[in-house]
Design a protein around this motif. Structure first.
Motif, PDB file in Angstrom:
ATOM      1  N   SER A 138     -16.422 -51.705  19.659  1.00  0.00           N
ATOM      2  CA  SER A 138     -15.638 -51.928  20.959  1.00  0.00           C
ATOM      3  C   SER A 138     -16.358 -51.660  22.104  1.00  0.00           C
ATOM      4  O   SER A 138     -16.557 -52.513  23.061  1.00  0.00           O
ATOM      5  CB  SER A 138     -14.513 -50.974  20.998  1.00  0.00           C
ATOM      6  N   TYR A 139     -17.161 -50.526  22.111  1.00  0.00           N
ATOM      7  CA  TYR A 139     -18.063 -50.151  23.407  1.00  0.00           C
ATOM      8  C   TYR A 139     -19.111 -51.256  23.325  1.00  0.00           C
ATOM      9  O   TYR A 139     -19.732 -51.351  24.692  1.00  0.00           O
ATOM     10  CB  TYR A 139     -18.203 -48.831  23.345  1.00  0.00           C
TER      11      TYR A 139
ATOM     12  N   SER B 113      -7.966 -46.390  27.862  1.00  0.00           N
ATOM     13  CA  SER B 113      -8.160 -45.517  26.575  1.00  0.00           C
ATOM     14  C   SER B 113      -7.867 -43.866  27.000  1.00  0.00           C
ATOM     15  O   SER B 113      -8.539 -43.585  28.084  1.00  0.00           O
ATOM     16  CB  SER B 113      -9.778 -45.826  25.976  1.00  0.00           C
TER      17      SER B 113
ATOM     18  N   ASN C  69      -9.176 -52.794  18.653  1.00  0.00           N
ATOM     19  CA  ASN C  69      -8.805 -51.869  17.835  1.00  0.00           C
ATOM     20  C   ASN C  69      -7.565 -52.277  17.190  1.00  0.00           C
ATOM     21  O   ASN C  69      -6.664 -51.339  16.981  1.00  0.00           O
ATOM     22  CB  ASN C  69      -9.019 -50.418  18.413  1.00  0.00           C
TER      23      ASN C  69
ATOM     24  N   PRO D 292     -15.783 -43.338  20.539  1.00  0.00           N
ATOM     25  CA  PRO D 292     -17.199 -44.034  20.864  1.00  0.00           C
ATOM     26  C   PRO D 292     -18.085 -44.040  19.531  1.00  0.00           C
ATOM     27  O   PRO D 292     -18.765 -44.701  19.113  1.00  0.00           O
ATOM     28  CB  PRO D 292     -17.763 -43.605  21.986  1.00  0.00           C
TER      29      PRO D 292
ATOM     30  N   VAL E 280     -10.235 -51.312  24.421  1.00  0.00           N
ATOM     31  CA  VAL E 280     -10.907 -50.569  23.165  1.00  0.00           C
ATOM     32  C   VAL E 280      -9.733 -49.849  22.479  1.00  0.00           C
ATOM     33  O   VAL E 280     -10.304 -49.230  21.471  1.00  0.00           O
ATOM     34  CB  VAL E 280     -12.091 -49.629  23.417  1.00  0.00           C
TER      35      VAL E 280
ATOM     36  N   SER F 236      -9.025 -40.996  24.252  1.00  0.00           N
ATOM     37  CA  SER F 236      -9.450 -40.766  23.052  1.00  0.00           C
ATOM     38  C   SER F 236     -10.157 -39.322  23.051  1.00  0.00           C
ATOM     39  O   SER F 236     -11.182 -39.283  22.580  1.00  0.00           O
ATOM     40  CB  SER F 236     -10.483 -41.854  22.635  1.00  0.00           C
TER      41      SER F 236
ATOM     42  N   GLY G 157     -15.332 -47.763  17.377  1.00  0.00           N
ATOM     43  CA  GLY G 157     -15.819 -47.346  18.620  1.00  0.00           C
ATOM     44  C   GLY G 157     -17.109 -48.003  18.990  1.00  0.00           C
ATOM     45  O   GLY G 157     -17.163 -48.481  20.145  1.00  0.00           O
TER      46      GLY G 157
ATOM     47  N   ALA H  88     -10.119 -45.900  20.133  1.00  0.00           N
ATOM     48  CA  ALA H  88     -11.330 -45.665  19.228  1.00  0.00           C
ATOM     49  C   ALA H  88     -12.414 -44.676  20.125  1.00  0.00           C
ATOM     50  O   ALA H  88     -12.900 -45.178  20.919  1.00  0.00           O
ATOM     51  CB  ALA H  88     -11.687 -47.089  19.122  1.00  0.00           C
TER      52      ALA H  88
END
Length: 351
Positions: free
Chosen positions: A17-18, A40, A76, A9, A4, A42, A14, A7
């Protein structure tokens, strides 16, 4: 393997991706093993340092041949150097920073331009989330049609799982217009506040409350000034969580997305999930995603915007609008999209 990137969430990328990762992990079975890269980093602060930590972890992961993964999907945009034993997929959500550089910082423009070129050079397959984004990519770059594929985004499962104990009688008598997203130039947020303020003053639209739900973006200073000047009808909800976002959608009269450019526009499908009237700028991605669920207006055209707001508030076609949403929203459910993603991974792995 799903990576991911960095990014957060709460961002659009995000959420994609999640949402994809968690849906795939719930599918895990004998026909497909799904794993997260788990690299990740982030955090909210010190973003450049977070990026360096992520890249360091990515280098180590590559040296381990991605723990034996046949395919790695980088959701991403970013792609590392090629690995001979692994197929690469990258999702390019949009190239707004390249075709509309005035909407971003110069530093981000140069970074993103370089990143997209590397993706085009290195990816075995490029995914986009709308036909509009795919067409823009094909027009801008020399990409063969078989290297790019459109797979969509689903409404957040976390958002759909929120239980709301909210009665319609709790809504304010004053209409509420809700904006969800970054407070940024790209999103046209300053224009939105100014135009609604002028519309109320000149009685082009009825008195209403505008709620801005999102974090600071590029060009926030002007937006912040507009919020303070118009604090009598504007409320800013910074960093809203999933439950708060759900409450805001449920209690709103209209959801507005006035963006100058979008790759997708997740608030559109979230508004449809809550069966809310939508007002959106007349741009290709919003026309594709929202279609007959929205009232569209021409960018920078105040009269067109006021007409769209009034039509959405009156909602005279509510029955047909909601009937359309019931069918159209099936295109934006992760349980419907997942087989397409899985089939794509398997096809690429077998090449």
């Amino acid at each position: 393997m799903i990576d991911v990137g960095n990014a957060p969430p709460h961002t659009g990328i995000g959420s994609y991706s999640y949402g994809l990762l968690n849906s795939l992990l719930s599918h895990n079975g004998t026909d497909l093993e799904v794993r997260s890269s788990n690299i990740s980093f982030s955090k909210k602060y010190f973003r450049p340092l977070n990026r360096l930590i992520y890249l360091y972890r990515l280098i180590n992961l590559s040296k381990r041949n991605y723990d034996g993964s046949n395919v790695v999907h980088f959701t991403n945009v970013y792609l590392p150097k090629r690995n001979s034993s692994t197929k690469y997929i990258s999702t390019i959500h949009d190239i707004d920073a390249i075709i509309h550089p005035e909407l971003y910082s110069k530093r981000y423009y140069y970074y993103f331009s370089h990143t997209v070129k590397r993706v085009i050079d290195r990816a075995d397959l490029i995914l986009t989330v709308t036909e509009a984004s795919k067409n823009i990519l094909l027009d801008k770059y020399k990409i063969s049609n078989d290297r790019i594929k459109v797979l969509g985004i689903g409404v957040s499962n976390n958002l759909m799982e929120v239980e709301l104990n909210f009665s319609s009688t709790e809504r304010s008598e004053i209409p509420t217009v809700l904006y969800v997203g970054a407070l940024a130039i790209k999103k046209n947020t300053a224009w939105l506040v100014e135009t609604i303020a002028e519309g109320i003053k000149k009685k082009n639209i009825p008195p209403l409350k505008l709620i801005l739900a999102g974090n600071k973006g590029f060009g926030f200073k002007k937006i912040e000034k507009n919020i303070k000047v118009n604090s009598s009808f504007v409320q800013w909800v910074e960093n809203p969580g999933t439950h708060k976002i759900a409450q805001l959608y449920q209690s709103s009269s209209v959801v507005v997305l006035p963006s100058k450019s979008e790759g997708f526009g997740i608030p559109l499908i979230e508004a449809m999930y809550f069966k809310k009237p939508i007002v959106a700028s007349n741009i290709p991605s919003s026309l594709e995603v929202a279609s007959d669920a929205a009232c569209f207006f021409e960018l920078e055209n105040k009269a067109s915007f006021y007409e769209a707001i009034n039509n959405a508030l009156n909602d005279t076609s509510k029955t047909s609008r909601e009937k359309f949403i019931d069918e159209h929203l099936k295109n934006y459910q992760w349980n419907e999209l997942l087989p397409k993603y899985i089939r794509t991974y398997k096809e690429l792995a077998s090449r």
